[in-house]
Design an enzyme around this catalytic site. Structure first.
Site, PDB file in Angstrom:
ATOM      1  N   PHE A 165       9.555  28.298  47.010  1.00 44.55           N
ATOM      2  CA  PHE A 165       9.550  29.741  47.234  1.00 44.55           C
ATOM      3  C   PHE A 165       8.173  30.261  46.853  1.00 44.55           C
ATOM      4  CE2 PHE A 165      10.362  34.119  45.813  1.00 44.55           C
ATOM      5  CZ  PHE A 165      11.202  34.610  46.809  1.00 44.55           C
ATOM      6  N   LEU A 168       5.763  33.032  46.608  1.00 43.43           N
ATOM      7  CA  LEU A 168       5.414  34.456  46.548  1.00 43.43           C
ATOM      8  C   LEU A 168       4.099  34.637  45.792  1.00 43.43           C
ATOM      9  CD1 LEU A 168       6.109  37.500  46.842  1.00 43.43           C
ATOM     10  CD2 LEU A 168       7.465  37.298  44.760  1.00 43.43           C
ATOM     11  N   GLN A 221      18.035  29.399   3.772  1.00 43.50           N
ATOM     12  CA  GLN A 221      18.289  28.634   5.001  1.00 43.50           C
ATOM     13  C   GLN A 221      19.370  29.321   5.849  1.00 43.50           C
ATOM     14  OE1 GLN A 221      16.281  26.154   5.445  1.00 43.50           O
ATOM     15  NE2 GLN A 221      17.155  24.680   6.874  1.00 43.50           N
ATOM     16  N   GLU A 245       9.804  35.554  36.745  1.00 38.56           N
ATOM     17  CA  GLU A 245      10.763  36.571  37.210  1.00 38.56           C
ATOM     18  C   GLU A 245      10.484  37.917  36.534  1.00 38.56           C
ATOM     19  OE1 GLU A 245      13.098  35.929  39.638  1.00 38.56           O
ATOM     20  OE2 GLU A 245      12.132  33.985  39.787  1.00 38.56           O
TER      21      GLU A 245
END
Lengths: 579, 579
Positions: free
Chosen positions: B156, B158, B352, B451
């Site tokens: 893809f 782009l 912890q 994204e």
């Protein structure tokens, strides 16, 4: 001195090659050469230039960006480079004593090239070498010459597989046998294997090994250091009874061979004991200048405090590299802009500045702090060497310990977070290996762990501060320390009462204003600025959130000077955007 | 249903192998099998078991821990594994539609094995495949069959070298020539090279390429997607005019071949245009169901919002893995203890717990959030497919966009910080590559970037919220949204007025109490607890700092139940220890 940029300075600090950063550089309000001379001094700048020029011109140090070296090949190259550094002889033992800061400068120069190289060199000379020098006696000084000629190659073997933080609980044993005048070095099981030891994996021929010393009759006198040959220097095959190997791939520092060793009843001569802190007579009687074991342990582990100060310098070097990469990228990367056709450098966006510039400032502040603390430590060690037993000397030791513990944590975490921010601020390009931010993150990472886990070390500093507090509460004593690092605590109530008082949005952008908040939060500034300073036409919309939920830099509140106003981040994600 | 642990559940959820974690597991106050069934459901647990069993029994998926694969070899293996996943046919196209959550479950199972594999599979099927399916028309559906048989392999395309975030500014061009009924695909310069494209580096034969569409006469109709063959499927040699290659080593995901492509006047048939959003007649007239270019771009990039929700699931999977590794290690690693001879698991230390357990809780919360948002998105897409043009559908789209933008940022950053904390909480052993925390950090890292950069995405959510606020201010509208995610804002003044009201130290440790602070800070609790609840003998020393400087968990304030009281961290480093 000639003005910067002329005469000798032009050779020492040549102009940058012309390129896309010129525009920003031309806009600087100060001379970068004057700043460099001020921050480093001419002597140190020359020293750095000598080192970098040598590496730049030596094919052994050439890199092939993007090449994918195998672990074996990388370690081999790193060993050859380490050897070459000895041949260059940048810094003699005499030079170290004359200007100790050059030691950390050399480390940082090598680290800026490759931290695996710096670590390999440092572990051999300063960690292994210093341990022999400071814990041994004259009978061990023959090793020092061999260390600098690399006839032997060393490592410092304290940590075991099951014991790191709790060094006192180390389980390797050294039983003395007067019949043969030997110690029997033994690892009771695999959990007592020496583990993580830098240089031990492939290349060390000798190790300073910490073990519990037992005298005939079975009494244990606690941890002592022994110098033990673990490999044949010619063949690199292990010595009898020594099972030694590499612990494998790590997140970073993969040019360094970290290793393990299991000792199976290895017999070493009585003289292997590094006997500055305690010795054993041929017949097996234990003698020590220290009265109790706790004091002795403290003294024999004393050389570790250098490590913490050194790590501060390493972390700062990483932060400098990362911020330089990210700021330069941001000045040339263009994305979006006031019109569709004109994109502007991402450095012009408030968000990018807010992400990067505090780390740039931190790099300068921590650089100065680490150097001055290094010099304080030198002063302290000189006092020790001169036999200073004054109260000030003892107090100085405690203060330096507290500062180094907190400073190492602060510097390593700031670098960790700064590198991560730089990686993200460079977007996808920050994720390409060739742009180095990944290696910096990976190589900086153990700075939070070794020489004392940061969380554990912070408790050392807390203990120190609580001790001072107890004195104040019980005896009404003031906060005072030799380096004056705690003196400000005397006025902490008034410091905490200070408030950020400005009357306009422009004042908010003034870096001279203290970075606290007015009782009413930034909303208060809005109200004041709307009432007084900002012309009505440019009043930003009032930030709708209650002042308690403002992030330190509220985008909506300070858009006035920005190129591209951005919505108020604090509205949705106050907790995520606090720096 | 049979009680957990009996009958069919015993096969689905077998007991853990016996080992050092048994002691802690025996102390659990709940049945882990019931929790697993509750959180996942039996159907999904069976689906996961099918996938894991197949990978466990297939030699192609065997690992050699510590092996140092070359980049080439790793990528080759990853491609073969990806191919094998298709052969297993875990999930048919029909299966995806029937239970869409299985798609993200499959992705996460593959990712838990290796994110390079998950990414390679996902990019080919869901990103490339979905783009062809959703942006193309019937004439393109022949590709779908070839995608699932792996006759062709896709990517893809782009992003370009100089344009990531600003996708509208993509500069690749597609000029239509009616004489030959072809488009001329062209990259004006190297900055317009397609860059970062997953699968493009070595293996993709086809690409969905985004380019600015120009009609005869020179008018630009904006970004459109084209399906273009870039390599010969037999030889993998590039097609004429296509310069395609690998962008090199990355910080992680190195099994995935990210690549670049420069197109030099590449001629492709008119039918290459994925014409759902806009088409061109043989004569060169542009036709589109959308009136303006902005609306068309939004629709053609619509498939990107799936990516953000998918990333939330990926980040959660990473957080689960890291927390499991760190908590298990902490339960077996012993260091220090009440006496010199008895060391206790580091999980028993408050520090912890304070470092790790909030991330454990976050993993559960984010897991639920990401799944429910995924199902909301499915509902939204079904509405779109059914032609729902209601106001609720539009509002749902906006809300999902805002939630996915913020959720992706929250999940990826929480995972990033959680993995880092786990790495450090495991000390040196966390730095060994074989323990996987490094790979998790490296593979999770780009979740903050791709994204949509997290900082940019957060502004999408801010915009959404500020829009709602404007409606409220101007029209007095309530905060309301289809998924009710903003409804609580109506009562934010009263929420912010809530105060943490407890009367004893024991109450502080009660997780049912809201985690806010009383007006007087934790100091107030001290005073109350000293006055009322705690027996005088066990009163901890009052924390000396003003309440405004307490960290959320002040060690000194809540030592009562701890095994090993620790000094107050907030005194020295309040800013460092806030979670």
């Amino acid at each position: 001195m000639a003005p910067p940029g002329e005469g000798r300075d032009a050779a020492l600090l040549p102009e940058f090659p012309r390129g896309p950063l010129d525009t920003y550089r031309a806009r600087a309000s100060f001379s970068w050469k004057e700043l460099a001379l001020f921050a480093e001094g001419e002597d140190m700048l020359r020293f750095k230039k000598t080192i970098y020029s040598a590496l730049e011109n030596d094919p052994l140090f050439a890199r092939s960006p993007g090449a994918h070296l195998s672990l074996e090949k990388y370690r081999e190259l790193n060993f050859l480079r380490c050897k070459r550094i000895f041949e260059y002889d940048f810094l003699s033992v005499g030079g170290m004593f004359e200007n100790p800061l050059k030691v950390s400068t050399l480390t940082q120069c090598l680290g800026m090239y490759d931290w695996s190289l710096a670590a390999k060199y440092l572990l051999h000379t300063l960690v292994f070498g210093s341990a022999v020098f400071s814990s041994g006696s004259e009978r061990h000084f023959a090793y020092i010459q061999k260390i600098f000629s690399m006839e032997i190659f060393g490592c410092f073997a304290l940590t075991e597989l099951s014991h790191g933080s709790n060094a006192k609980a180390i389980r390797t044993t050294a039983h003395y046998n007067p019949a043969t005048e030997e110690f029997i070095i033994h690892s009771p099981d695999f959990e007592a294997a020496k583990f993580w030891i830098g240089n031990m994996g492939k290349t060390a021929t000798h190790a300073v090994v910490f073990a519990q010393l037992y005298v005939p009759g079975g009494q244990c006198h606690g941890l002592h250091a022994f110098i033990i040959q673990i490999r044949d220097p010619k063949t690199l095959l292990p010595m009898p009874g020594v099972m030694v190997g590499d612990i494998g791939k790590k997140l970073g520092l993969n040019g360094l061979d970290n290793g393990f060793a299991v000792f199976h009843k290895v017999r070493v001569p009585r003289q292997s004991l590094l006997n500055r802190m305690g010795d054993i007579t041929p017949e097996g009687t234990y003698v020590s200048p220290f009265k109790d074991a706790r004091q002795r342990l403290g003294a024999s582990l004393g050389s570790l405090s250098w490590g913490r100060v050194a790590i501060m310098g390493m972390a700062v070097a990483n932060l400098k590299l990362a911020v330089s990469i990210a700021v330069r990228f941001s000045a040339t990367r263009r994305q979006f802009g006031p019109t569709e056709d004109e994109e502007i450098p991402v450095l012009e966006y408030q968000t990018q500045q807010w992400r990067l510039l505090p780390y740039l400032a931190a790099a300068y502040a921590l650089d100065h702090f680490s150097k001055s603390l290094f010099l304080d430590l030198v002063e302290f060690q000189r006092g020790l060497a001169a036999g200073d037993r004054s109260a000030r000397q003892a107090e100085l030791g405690r203060e330096i310990h507290a500062l180094a513990s907190a400073g190492k944590s602060l510097a390593s975490w700031t670098a960790q977070q700064g590198i991560q921010e730089c990686r993200e601020a460079c977007g996808g390009h920050g994720y390409l290996a060739v742009n180095r931010l990944g290696v910096l993150r990976d190589d900086n990472d153990p700075n939070s762990t070794y020489e004392g886990d940061n969380n554990v070390l912070l408790q050392q500093t807390s203990n120190y501060l609580l001790g001072l507090l107890a004195c104040r509460v019980q005896d009404g004593a003031c906060f005072r320390s030799p380096l004056k690092s705690v003196d400000f605590l005397d006025s902490y109530p008034s410091i905490l009462d200070q408030r950020f008082e400005v009357s306009s949005v422009a004042d908010c952008l003034d870096s001279a204003a203290p970075r606290c908040f007015p009782p009413g939060g930034l909303g208060e500034i809005h109200r004041k600025s709307r009432a007084r300073a900002v012309p009505t036409s440019s009043v930003p919309p009032a930030c709708p959130m209650p002042s308690s939920h403002h992030s330190p830099i509220c985008q909506l509140c300070v858009t006035e000077n920005s190129l591209k106003p951005q919505p108020c981040l604090c509205l949705a994600f106050a907790s995520l955007c606090v720096w």
